[in-house]
Design an enzyme around this catalytic site. Structure first.
Site, PDB file in Angstrom:
ATOM      1  N   ARG A 138      24.659   0.325  14.814  1.00  0.00           N
ATOM      2  CA  ARG A 138      24.887   1.319  13.740  1.00  0.00           C
ATOM      3  C   ARG A 138      24.669   0.755  12.342  1.00  0.00           C
ATOM      4  O   ARG A 138      25.177   1.281  11.351  1.00  0.00           O
ATOM      5  CB  ARG A 138      26.281   1.941  13.836  1.00  0.00           C
ATOM      6  N   LYS A 160      13.247   3.564   2.488  1.00  0.00           N
ATOM      7  CA  LYS A 160      12.720   4.453   3.528  1.00  0.00           C
ATOM      8  C   LYS A 160      12.310   3.600   4.716  1.00  0.00           C
ATOM      9  O   LYS A 160      11.540   2.650   4.568  1.00  0.00           O
ATOM     10  CB  LYS A 160      11.499   5.221   3.011  1.00  0.00           C
ATOM     11  N   GLU A 202      -1.999   3.091  -5.099  1.00  0.00           N
ATOM     12  CA  GLU A 202      -0.567   3.283  -5.403  1.00  0.00           C
ATOM     13  C   GLU A 202      -0.212   2.703  -6.777  1.00  0.00           C
ATOM     14  O   GLU A 202       0.636   3.233  -7.486  1.00  0.00           O
ATOM     15  CB  GLU A 202       0.311   2.622  -4.329  1.00  0.00           C
ATOM     16  N   LYS A 251       9.185   2.328  -9.483  1.00  0.00           N
ATOM     17  CA  LYS A 251       9.739   2.862  -8.249  1.00  0.00           C
ATOM     18  C   LYS A 251      11.273   2.809  -8.291  1.00  0.00           C
ATOM     19  O   LYS A 251      11.952   3.744  -7.889  1.00  0.00           O
ATOM     20  CB  LYS A 251       9.196   2.091  -7.044  1.00  0.00           C
ATOM     21  N   GLU A 261      15.585  11.622  -1.972  1.00  0.00           N
ATOM     22  CA  GLU A 261      14.450  12.522  -2.196  1.00  0.00           C
ATOM     23  C   GLU A 261      14.844  13.992  -2.245  1.00  0.00           C
ATOM     24  O   GLU A 261      14.230  14.841  -1.599  1.00  0.00           O
ATOM     25  CB  GLU A 261      13.366  12.303  -1.116  1.00  0.00           C
ATOM     26  N   ARG A 265      12.476  11.947  -6.599  1.00  0.00           N
ATOM     27  CA  ARG A 265      11.723  11.028  -5.739  1.00  0.00           C
ATOM     28  C   ARG A 265      10.439  11.673  -5.198  1.00  0.00           C
ATOM     29  O   ARG A 265       9.501  10.980  -4.849  1.00  0.00           O
ATOM     30  CB  ARG A 265      12.617  10.515  -4.597  1.00  0.00           C
ATOM     31  N   ASN A 269       5.332  11.184  -4.488  1.00  0.00           N
ATOM     32  CA  ASN A 269       4.318  11.725  -3.577  1.00  0.00           C
ATOM     33  C   ASN A 269       3.074  12.183  -4.328  1.00  0.00           C
ATOM     34  O   ASN A 269       2.193  12.814  -3.725  1.00  0.00           O
ATOM     35  CB  ASN A 269       4.897  12.903  -2.775  1.00  0.00           C
ATOM     36  N   HIS A 272      -0.277  12.461  -2.723  1.00  0.00           N
ATOM     37  CA  HIS A 272      -0.079  12.157  -1.295  1.00  0.00           C
ATOM     38  C   HIS A 272      -0.322  13.338  -0.365  1.00  0.00           C
ATOM     39  O   HIS A 272      -0.687  13.122   0.795  1.00  0.00           O
ATOM     40  CB  HIS A 272       1.327  11.596  -1.054  1.00  0.00           C
ATOM     41  N   HIS A 276      -2.657  12.138   2.249  1.00  0.00           N
ATOM     42  CA  HIS A 276      -2.264  12.059   3.671  1.00  0.00           C
ATOM     43  C   HIS A 276      -3.188  12.910   4.530  1.00  0.00           C
ATOM     44  O   HIS A 276      -3.533  12.531   5.660  1.00  0.00           O
ATOM     45  CB  HIS A 276      -0.827  12.557   3.863  1.00  0.00           C
ATOM     46  N   HIS A 288      -4.825   3.625   3.088  1.00  0.00           N
ATOM     47  CA  HIS A 288      -3.868   4.565   2.493  1.00  0.00           C
ATOM     48  C   HIS A 288      -4.081   4.698   0.982  1.00  0.00           C
ATOM     49  O   HIS A 288      -4.105   5.807   0.440  1.00  0.00           O
ATOM     50  CB  HIS A 288      -2.444   4.076   2.790  1.00  0.00           C
TER      51      HIS A 288
HETATM   52  N1  GLY Z   1       6.676   5.911  -0.815  1.00  0.00           N
HETATM   53  C1  GLY Z   1       7.401   6.961  -1.456  1.00  0.00           C
HETATM   54  C2  GLY Z   1       8.862   6.747  -1.433  1.00  0.00           C
HETATM   55  O1  GLY Z   1       9.342   5.666  -1.109  1.00  0.00           O
HETATM   56  O2  GLY Z   1       9.579   7.660  -1.730  1.00  0.00           O
END
Ligand code: GLY
Length: 383
Positions: A138, A160, A202, A251, A261, A265, A269, A272, A276, A288
Site C-alpha cells: 500500500r 504521475k 516538451e 512543471k 490535475e 495541471r 497537456n 498533447h 497523442h 513522443h
Molecule cells: N506530463 C504531464 C503531467 O505530469 O501532468
C-alpha cells in the site's frame, strides 16, 4: 521528509553546481537535485529517504548496462542491500505483466514498507517503478533517477505513475510523489542525438507555458546546434543544468498548484491531445516529443485561424520547433487523428479540454465541443 536542503540533509552539502528545487505538493514535499556527476552519489543522496535495509533498483536492460553498477555501488556504500529488477527496454514493457513481476520481485526479496525503489531510467522505468512503489504494501517510497531528457523535465517530477492497458496508455496508475529526484545531466551524453532532440518537444512546450524569458532562452540559441551526427558528448552540459532546472521549475509550479490535475495541471497537456493522436495513429512510429511538437504547431495554427491565438505567437512557436529540427506537421490523415482524439481519455462528454495559447506565458483550458475542436484541427492541418 521535507523542508529546505539544509533541514533535509544536515551536513551533506549539495553537490557542486547542482540546483536544488523544492517541490512542496500537498501529499509530499521533496526536492529535485539537478547537476553534473550525481549518478555516482545517488547512494548518499538517497539514503536519508531509505530508512530500511534494502532497496530495489528498477531499470531497463539498456540503462542498466550503462549505469546500473555505478548506482548499485553508490547505494551499497551506504550499507543498503541491493535488489535488482531489470526488464527489456521499450514502451511495450510498460504493462501489467512487467508491473506484476516487479511486485513479485519486491515480495521475494522481502522488502518492507521501510524499504524503497530507485527508478533508474527513462519515462517507462519511472512510471512503472514508481507505480510498483505506490502499490507494494500500500505504498513504500521511490527515488527517481531519470536518464532521458523527457524523464528529467517531465515524467520524473509530479507523481504521475502508471502502466498501459490494452485499451490505452497510462490507464492504470496512481498519483504518488517521489521522495527525491536526482537529475544528472551528464548521462545525456549516452543518448543518440535524435532521441535528445525529440525531447525538446516538451522543453519548447514548457517555454511556451513559462513565458518569453524561458521561451527565448530556448529559441534564440538551440542547445542542440552543437551536436554532431553520432553522439551527444558535445552538448554544453553546464547550460543543460540551468535549462533542465528551469524546465523542472515550470512543471513544479503547475504541480504544486494542482497536484491531481483538477485544473491548472491540464495546461501541461498543451499540444498533447493532437500529439497523442499522432503518436497512436502512427503506431508509435515517432517519438513522443516530436508528436507533441507537431501537435503544438497544428493546434496553434488552427487556433490562429479561429482567432484564438495571435499569429505572431504561432509564428514564434513554429520557428522554434523548426530550429530544433522537429516537425510542425504530420502525414497521419486528419480523420485518423480525430478518431484518436475522440477516444482520448481526457475528453469529457462531447467536449475536449483544448489548451489554447493566448500569448507566451498565458494559456487557457477551453472546453470545446468536439465539432469545434475538429474544425480547429482541420484548419491547423490544412495550413
Ligand atoms: N506530463 C504531464 C503531467 O505530469 O501532468
Amino acid at each position: 521528509m521535507s523542508g529546505t536542503w539544509e533541514s533535509t540533509f544536515g551536513d551533506v552539502r549539495p553537490p557542486d553546481g547542482a540546483e536544488v528545487i523544492d517541490v512542496p505538493t500537498a501529499s509530499r514535499s521533496y526536492q529535485v537535485l539537478c547537476g553534473r556527476g550525481l549518478i555516482d552519489r545517488v547512494g548518499p543522496l538517497a539514503r536519508p529517504f531509505l530508512p530500511g535495509e534494502k532497496v530495489l533498483i528498477v531499470s531497463d536492460a539498456n540503462v542498466w548496462n550503462l549505469y546500473g553498477d555505478r548506482v548499485a555501488d553508490s547505494l551499497r556504500s551506504t550499507g543498503l542491500e541491493i535488489c535488482i529488477f531489470v526488464f527489456p527496454a521499450g514502451e511495450a514493457q510498460k504493462n501489467l505483466r512487467t508491473f506484476g513481476t516487479c511486485l513479485e520481485v519486491m515480495a521475494d526479496a522481502g522488502l518492507t514498507r521501510d524499504d524503497g525503489v530507485v527508478a533508474l531510467g527513462g519515462g517507462v522505468t519511472g512510471d512503472l517503478g514508481a507505480f510498483a512503489a505506490a502499490t507494494y504494501m500500500r505504498g513504500t517510497r521511490v527515488i527517481q533517477v531519470p536518464t532521458s531528457l523527457l524523464a528529467m523535465v517531465d515524467s520524473s517530477v509530479g507523481g504521475k505513475t502508471a502502466v498501459d492497458l490494452a485499451g490505452g496508455k497510462n490507464l492504470a496508475g496512481a498519483f504518488f510523489q517521489p521522495s527525491l529526484v536526482v537529475v544528472d545531466v551528464d548521462v545525456l551524453a549516452s543518448l543518440t542525438p535524435s532521441l535528445l532532440i525529440d525531447s525538446f518537444g516538451e522543453v519548447i512546450k514548457h517555454g511556451v507555458l513559462s513565458g518569453p524569458d524561458l521561451f527565448y532562452a530556448i529559441a534564440n540559441d538551440p542547445v542542440t546546434a552543437s551536436l554532431g551526427p553520432d553522439g551527444c558528448e558535445g552538448l554544453d552540459f553546464d547550460r543543460m543544468v540551468s535549462l533542465v532546472a528551469a524546465n523542472i521549475r515550470v512543471k513544479r509550479d503547475v504541480v504544486v498548484a494542482d497536484e491531481r490535475e483538477s485544473g491548472l495541471r491540464q495546461t501541461l497537456n498543451l499540444g498533447h491531445t493532437i500529439g497523442h493522436a499522432i503518436e497512436a495513429a502512427s503506431g508509435y512510429g515517432f517519438g513522443h516529443g516530436s508528436c507533441v511538437a507537431a501537435g503544438l504547431a497544428i493546434l496553434c495554427r488552427g487556433a490562429t485561424a479561429l482567432g484564438l491565438t495571435p499569429a505572431p505567437v504561432t509564428r514564434a512557436i513554429q520557428t522554434c520547433i523548426v530550429d530544433y529540427g522537429l516537425p510542425t506537421a504530420t502525414d497521419v490523415p486528419v480523420e485518423a487523428i480525430l478518431e484518436r482524439a475522440r477516444s482520448d481519455k481526457k475528453r469529457h462528454g462531447d467536449t475536449v479540454n483544448a489548451v489554447i495559447v493566448r500569448y507566451l506565458g498565458s494559456v487557457d483550458v477551453v472546453p470545446m465541443p468536439f465539432g469545434e475542436f475538429s474544425e480547429l484541427v482541420r484548419l491547423g492541418m490544412a495550413l
